[in-house]
Design a protein around this motif. Structure first.
Motif, PDB file in Angstrom:
ATOM      1  N   ALA A 155      -5.394 -13.573  10.884  1.00  0.00           N
ATOM      2  CA  ALA A 155      -5.498 -12.533  11.906  1.00  0.00           C
ATOM      3  C   ALA A 155      -5.874 -11.197  11.273  1.00  0.00           C
ATOM      4  O   ALA A 155      -5.679 -10.994  10.068  1.00  0.00           O
ATOM      5  N   SER A 156      -6.383 -10.302  12.099  1.00  0.00           N
ATOM      6  CA  SER A 156      -6.678  -8.955  11.629  1.00  0.00           C
ATOM      7  C   SER A 156      -5.386  -8.316  11.115  1.00  0.00           C
ATOM      8  O   SER A 156      -4.349  -8.404  11.767  1.00  0.00           O
ATOM      9  N   GLY A 157      -5.459  -7.723   9.937  1.00  0.00           N
ATOM     10  CA  GLY A 157      -4.275  -7.080   9.364  1.00  0.00           C
ATOM     11  C   GLY A 157      -3.383  -8.030   8.586  1.00  0.00           C
ATOM     12  O   GLY A 157      -2.332  -7.626   8.080  1.00  0.00           O
ATOM     13  N   SER A 158      -3.795  -9.298   8.434  1.00  0.00           N
ATOM     14  CA  SER A 158      -2.934 -10.254   7.717  1.00  0.00           C
ATOM     15  C   SER A 158      -3.063 -10.143   6.194  1.00  0.00           C
ATOM     16  O   SER A 158      -2.363 -10.839   5.462  1.00  0.00           O
ATOM     17  N   GLY A 159      -3.947  -9.273   5.733  1.00  0.00           N
ATOM     18  CA  GLY A 159      -4.005  -8.988   4.295  1.00  0.00           C
ATOM     19  C   GLY A 159      -5.165  -9.643   3.551  1.00  0.00           C
ATOM     20  O   GLY A 159      -5.196  -9.630   2.318  1.00  0.00           O
ATOM     21  N   LYS A 160      -6.160 -10.159   4.271  1.00  0.00           N
ATOM     22  CA  LYS A 160      -7.265 -10.876   3.608  1.00  0.00           C
ATOM     23  C   LYS A 160      -8.036  -9.956   2.655  1.00  0.00           C
ATOM     24  O   LYS A 160      -8.286 -10.299   1.514  1.00  0.00           O
ATOM     25  N   SER A 161      -8.409  -8.780   3.166  1.00  0.00           N
ATOM     26  CA  SER A 161      -9.215  -7.878   2.321  1.00  0.00           C
ATOM     27  C   SER A 161      -8.392  -7.353   1.148  1.00  0.00           C
ATOM     28  O   SER A 161      -8.928  -7.172   0.045  1.00  0.00           O
ATOM     29  N   THR A 162      -7.120  -7.102   1.392  1.00  0.00           N
ATOM     30  CA  THR A 162      -6.247  -6.643   0.301  1.00  0.00           C
ATOM     31  C   THR A 162      -6.178  -7.712  -0.784  1.00  0.00           C
ATOM     32  O   THR A 162      -6.275  -7.414  -1.991  1.00  0.00           O
ATOM     33  N   TRP A 206       0.850  -1.196   0.000  1.00  0.00           N
ATOM     34  CA  TRP A 206       0.000   0.000   0.000  1.00  0.00           C
ATOM     35  C   TRP A 206       0.886   1.248   0.000  1.00  0.00           C
ATOM     36  O   TRP A 206       1.972   1.234   0.574  1.00  0.00           O
ATOM     37  N   PRO A 207       0.421   2.343  -0.622  1.00  0.00           N
ATOM     38  CA  PRO A 207       1.179   3.590  -0.564  1.00  0.00           C
ATOM     39  C   PRO A 207       1.443   3.983   0.898  1.00  0.00           C
ATOM     40  O   PRO A 207       0.596   3.727   1.759  1.00  0.00           O
ATOM     41  N   HIS A 222     -13.109 -14.653  10.044  1.00  0.00           N
ATOM     42  CA  HIS A 222     -12.296 -14.935  11.232  1.00  0.00           C
ATOM     43  C   HIS A 222     -12.753 -16.224  11.895  1.00  0.00           C
ATOM     44  O   HIS A 222     -12.028 -16.831  12.667  1.00  0.00           O
ATOM     45  N   GLN A 251       3.175   2.656   3.061  1.00  0.00           N
ATOM     46  CA  GLN A 251       3.638   1.567   3.934  1.00  0.00           C
ATOM     47  C   GLN A 251       5.086   1.282   3.549  1.00  0.00           C
ATOM     48  O   GLN A 251       5.454   1.420   2.372  1.00  0.00           O
ATOM     49  N   CYS A 311       2.402  -5.750   2.123  1.00  0.00           N
ATOM     50  CA  CYS A 311       1.549  -6.515   3.047  1.00  0.00           C
ATOM     51  C   CYS A 311       1.221  -7.871   2.456  1.00  0.00           C
ATOM     52  O   CYS A 311       0.755  -8.758   3.163  1.00  0.00           O
TER      53      CYS A 311
HETATM   54  N1  LIG Z   1      -6.412   1.537   1.945  1.00  0.00           N
HETATM   55  C1  LIG Z   1      -5.289   1.217   2.597  1.00  0.00           C
HETATM   56  N2  LIG Z   1      -4.238   2.081   2.621  1.00  0.00           N
HETATM   57  C2  LIG Z   1      -3.080   1.778   3.262  1.00  0.00           C
HETATM   58  N3  LIG Z   1      -2.882   0.616   3.942  1.00  0.00           N
HETATM   59  C3  LIG Z   1      -3.897  -0.270   3.970  1.00  0.00           C
HETATM   60  C4  LIG Z   1      -5.144  -0.027   3.306  1.00  0.00           C
HETATM   61  N4  LIG Z   1      -5.955  -1.085   3.514  1.00  0.00           N
HETATM   62  C5  LIG Z   1      -5.237  -1.966   4.263  1.00  0.00           C
HETATM   63  N5  LIG Z   1      -4.006  -1.470   4.546  1.00  0.00           N
HETATM   64  C6  LIG Z   1      -2.973  -2.144   5.327  1.00  0.00           C
HETATM   65  O1  LIG Z   1      -2.726  -3.432   4.757  1.00  0.00           O
HETATM   66  C7  LIG Z   1      -2.553  -4.412   5.782  1.00  0.00           C
HETATM   67  C8  LIG Z   1      -3.573  -5.543   5.582  1.00  0.00           C
HETATM   68  O2  LIG Z   1      -4.903  -5.035   5.772  1.00  0.00           O
HETATM   69  P1  LIG Z   1      -6.194  -5.854   5.338  1.00  0.00           P
HETATM   70  O3  LIG Z   1      -7.383  -4.977   5.544  1.00  0.00           O
HETATM   71  O4  LIG Z   1      -5.979  -6.450   3.994  1.00  0.00           O
HETATM   72  O5  LIG Z   1      -6.171  -7.029   6.430  1.00  0.00           O
HETATM   73  P2  LIG Z   1      -7.337  -8.032   6.894  1.00  0.00           P
HETATM   74  O6  LIG Z   1      -6.666  -9.347   7.114  1.00  0.00           O
HETATM   75  O7  LIG Z   1      -8.469  -8.001   5.932  1.00  0.00           O
HETATM   76  O8  LIG Z   1      -7.768  -7.396   8.273  1.00  0.00           O
HETATM   77  P3  LIG Z   1      -9.200  -7.452   9.064  1.00  0.00           P
HETATM   78  O9  LIG Z   1      -9.427  -8.892   9.401  1.00  0.00           O
HETATM   79  O10 LIG Z   1      -8.944  -6.611  10.264  1.00  0.00           O
HETATM   80  O11 LIG Z   1     -10.243  -6.874   8.140  1.00  0.00           O
HETATM   81  C9  LIG Z   1      -2.696  -3.669   7.123  1.00  0.00           C
HETATM   82  O12 LIG Z   1      -1.369  -3.383   7.592  1.00  0.00           O
HETATM   83  C10 LIG Z   1      -3.433  -2.401   6.745  1.00  0.00           C
HETATM   84  O13 LIG Z   1      -3.046  -1.322   7.572  1.00  0.00           O
END
Ligand SMILES: Nc1ncnc2c1ncn2[C@@H]1O[C@H](COP(=O)(O)OP(=O)(O)OP(=O)(O)O)[C@@H](O)[C@H]1O
Length: 234
Positions: free
Chosen positions: A39-46, A13-14, A206, A16, A20
């Motif tokens: 886990a939260s923040g592990s990158g699933k949504s990305t 991500w920009p 989760h 960072q 990720c």
């Molecule tokens: N729009 C964004 N801009 C910058 N960084 C982002 C953005 N979206 C996510 N991140 C970063 O990318 C990493 C992964 O986030 P992501 O939302 O993909 O995780 P996740 O596993 O889906 O988390 P959760 O279960 O909490 O939804 C995190 O460090 C987050 O801060």
């Protein structure tokens, strides 16, 4: 051909300091159902955002149904998404002032491919939408969606995602606002509907209790080799 094929995908991500996602390889078969947790923040949504073409792939290969997302421009990714993907995300909300059936019909308004897929079965668009809604246990198809419960709205979103039998359904925590009994019921209906449509399902949650009925369960930590502690310390 795989439904999803990934090789050497990295994404940062920009602003960072580190990627990720760093996924050496990942494959999803056509019609396969996969439960993805992490886990939260592990990158699933990305990860889902890249597969859906919401974020641009810059490094590595990501193909969905043999089409390379990296090579596509923005408008091509939008069309690709409309043609090949059904999305059940929190942020892809239903249109509140439209009826249940009109929300489901939207999928075919944005994709000739999906419209033809329906019409080739001999059904009209509204017959197909009604069949899907009934399969997902929604009978009041002319109500406005803001008259429905959260659980009913999730099932309408699932029907919209499945309309026109897209190759892939991706779901990001679609059951998080439902109680345990309704989560199981939703999952059962969604899995059956995917099977009937022949759609692959990539389901993120989760909640590992939901994982049992999937063909495969994957942890983000197994596929993502990015060093989380670097990002986490930012
Ligand atoms: N729009 C964004 N801009 C910058 N960084 C982002 C953005 N979206 C996510 N991140 C970063 O990318 C990493 C992964 O986030 P992501 O939302 O993909 O995780 P996740 O596993 O889906 O988390 P959760 O279960 O909490 O939804 C995190 O460090 C987050 O801060």
């Amino acid at each position: 051909m795989h439904c999803i094929s990934i090789r050497g995908l990295t994404f940062q991500w920009p602003k960072q300091l580190a990627p990720c996602l760093d996924i050496p390889t990942f494959h999803l078969q056509q019609g396969e159902s996969v439960f993805l947790h992490g886990a939260s923040g592990s990158g699933k949504s990305t990860f889902l955002g890249l597969i859906a073409g919401l974020q641009q792939v810059k490094h590595g290969e990501l193909t969905v149904m043999g089409k390379s997302l990296k090579e596509m421009r923005n408008h091509q990714r939008d069309q690709f998404r409309a043609d090949y993907l059904g999305i059940i995300f929190q942020q892809f909300n239903l249109i509140p002032y439209l009826s249940v059936i009109d929300n489901v019909l939207l999928s075919c308004q944005f994709s000739k491919l999906r419209k033809q897929q329906v019409l080739s079965t001999g059904q009209s668009l509204s017959e197909a939408a009604t069949t899907l809604l009934h399969a997902l246990d929604i009978s009041d198809i002319h109500l406005s969606v803001n008259q429905l419960s959260v659980g009913q709205q999730q099932r309408v979103a699932a029907a919209r995602a499945l309309m026109g039998k897209p190759a892939l359904i991706i779901a990001d925590e679609p059951t998080s606002s439902l109680d345990a009994e309704r989560q199981n019921a939703f999952l059962h209906l969604l899995k059956n509907a995917c099977q009937v449509a022949g759609s692959a399902l990539l389901f993120v949650s989760h909640d590992l209790r939901l994982a049992d009925t999937f063909d495969r369960t994957i942890s983000m930590a197994d596929i993502n080799h990015a060093k989380r502690e670097i990002n986490a310390s930012l």
